[in-house]
Design an enzyme around this catalytic site. Structure first.
Site, mmCIF file in Angstrom:
data_model
loop_
_atom_site.group_PDB
_atom_site.id
_atom_site.type_symbol
_atom_site.label_atom_id
_atom_site.label_comp_id
_atom_site.label_asym_id
_atom_site.label_seq_id
_atom_site.Cartn_x
_atom_site.Cartn_y
_atom_site.Cartn_z
ATOM 1 N N TYR A 105 0.838 -1.201 0.000
ATOM 2 C CA TYR A 105 0.000 0.000 0.000
ATOM 3 C C TYR A 105 0.879 1.260 0.000
ATOM 4 O O TYR A 105 0.639 2.202 -0.758
ATOM 5 C CB TYR A 105 -0.919 -0.019 1.226
ATOM 6 C CG TYR A 105 -1.735 1.239 1.407
ATOM 7 C CD1 TYR A 105 -2.765 1.548 0.527
ATOM 8 C CD2 TYR A 105 -1.474 2.117 2.456
ATOM 9 C CE1 TYR A 105 -3.513 2.714 0.684
ATOM 10 C CE2 TYR A 105 -2.216 3.273 2.627
ATOM 11 C CZ TYR A 105 -3.231 3.559 1.741
ATOM 12 O OH TYR A 105 -3.953 4.714 1.902
ATOM 13 N N GLU A 155 -11.772 6.506 4.974
ATOM 14 C CA GLU A 155 -11.255 7.306 6.086
ATOM 15 C C GLU A 155 -12.357 7.584 7.109
ATOM 16 O O GLU A 155 -12.094 7.634 8.315
ATOM 17 C CB GLU A 155 -10.654 8.616 5.570
ATOM 18 C CG GLU A 155 -9.355 8.466 4.805
ATOM 19 C CD GLU A 155 -8.198 7.985 5.672
ATOM 20 O OE1 GLU A 155 -8.321 7.992 6.918
ATOM 21 O OE2 GLU A 155 -7.168 7.579 5.096
ATOM 22 N N TRP A 186 -6.009 1.911 10.487
ATOM 23 C CA TRP A 186 -6.076 1.756 9.042
ATOM 24 C C TRP A 186 -5.891 0.295 8.648
ATOM 25 O O TRP A 186 -6.453 -0.157 7.640
ATOM 26 C CB TRP A 186 -5.021 2.638 8.364
ATOM 27 C CG TRP A 186 -4.985 2.439 6.880
ATOM 28 C CD1 TRP A 186 -3.948 1.984 6.140
ATOM 29 C CD2 TRP A 186 -6.044 2.682 5.951
ATOM 30 N NE1 TRP A 186 -4.294 1.926 4.802
ATOM 31 C CE2 TRP A 186 -5.578 2.352 4.668
ATOM 32 C CE3 TRP A 186 -7.360 3.151 6.088
ATOM 33 C CZ2 TRP A 186 -6.365 2.457 3.516
ATOM 34 C CZ3 TRP A 186 -8.151 3.272 4.941
ATOM 35 C CH2 TRP A 186 -7.657 2.926 3.679
#
Length: 207
Positions: free
Chosen positions: A26, A48, A56
């Site tokens: 990522y 988000e 996350w």
């Protein structure tokens, strides 16, 4: 505390990229590179929003499930979701089953349609909040900025939900509106080159 770690290939990366198995890809392939695609931008705002109060890693692990549940984050499709869809999503174990966040992103899909009509595209609107290089803080030392506060206020004024300044700043980091790769990270120069080559879309002219 060092903001770098050395990956298996011997190259330095932002320290957070080594904290979970999926983070390195990522970090290397997505985070900090400029995005001008409205669907990807909307997806990131939604993810988000779901991350609020969570890690996350939790969201990234479930990203494909989120995409399947939310029509690939096509906001034109999501804007048609109704209470039946809310109940369906609340039963989906593959996502974060939080009614407030689910209802927020469905609301935001309709607001995204309105914003496209207003600004020409989500990309044009979001990139109008790109900070000037001289206004950027030292990489990875801030969780908000004047621009993320302004973006949050602008979205909330238009009826968006779960888009506070911290959420807006994380969105700006990830979508390349700022290059927040640590100094010395092997991806910092790559992200800088991508940003230099990227031409943000212009806001729709006022009618």
């Amino acid at each position: 505390m060092s903001r770098l770690f050395t990956a298996a290939d011997g190259q330095p990366r932002c320290a957070w990229a080594g904290s979970a198995p999926d983070f390195l890809r990522y970090h290397d392939e997505e985070w900090g590179y400029p995005v001008g695609d409205d669907i990807r931008l909307f997806e990131k705002v939604c993810l988000e929003s779901f991350q609020s109060g969570l890690s996350w890693r939790t969201i990234l692990d479930k990203r494909e499930n989120f995409r399947a549940a939310f029509a690939g984050f096509d906001f034109n499709k999501m804007a048609k979701f109704d209470e039946t869809d809310v109940e369906r999503l609340l039963q989906d174990k593959g996502i974060i089953r939080h009614r407030g966040k689910i209802e927020a992103v469905i609301n935001n899909a309709a607001r995204a349609q309105e914003l496209v009509a207003e600004a020409g595209s989500l990309a044009a609107f979001f990139w109008s909040f790109e900070p000037k290089p001289e206004d950027l803080p030292e990489p990875q030392t801030a969780s908000t900025s004047p621009e993320s506060v302004a973006l949050s206020k602008a979205l909330k004024k238009r009826g968006w939900k779960f888009v506070g300044p911290t959420t807006a700043f994380a969105f700006m980091q990830a979508m390349g509106l700022i290059n927040d790769h640590a100094h010395g990270c092997t991806c910092r120069e790559r992200a800088a080159a991508a940003r230099k080559a990227f031409l943000p879309p212009a806001l729709k002219a006022a009618e």
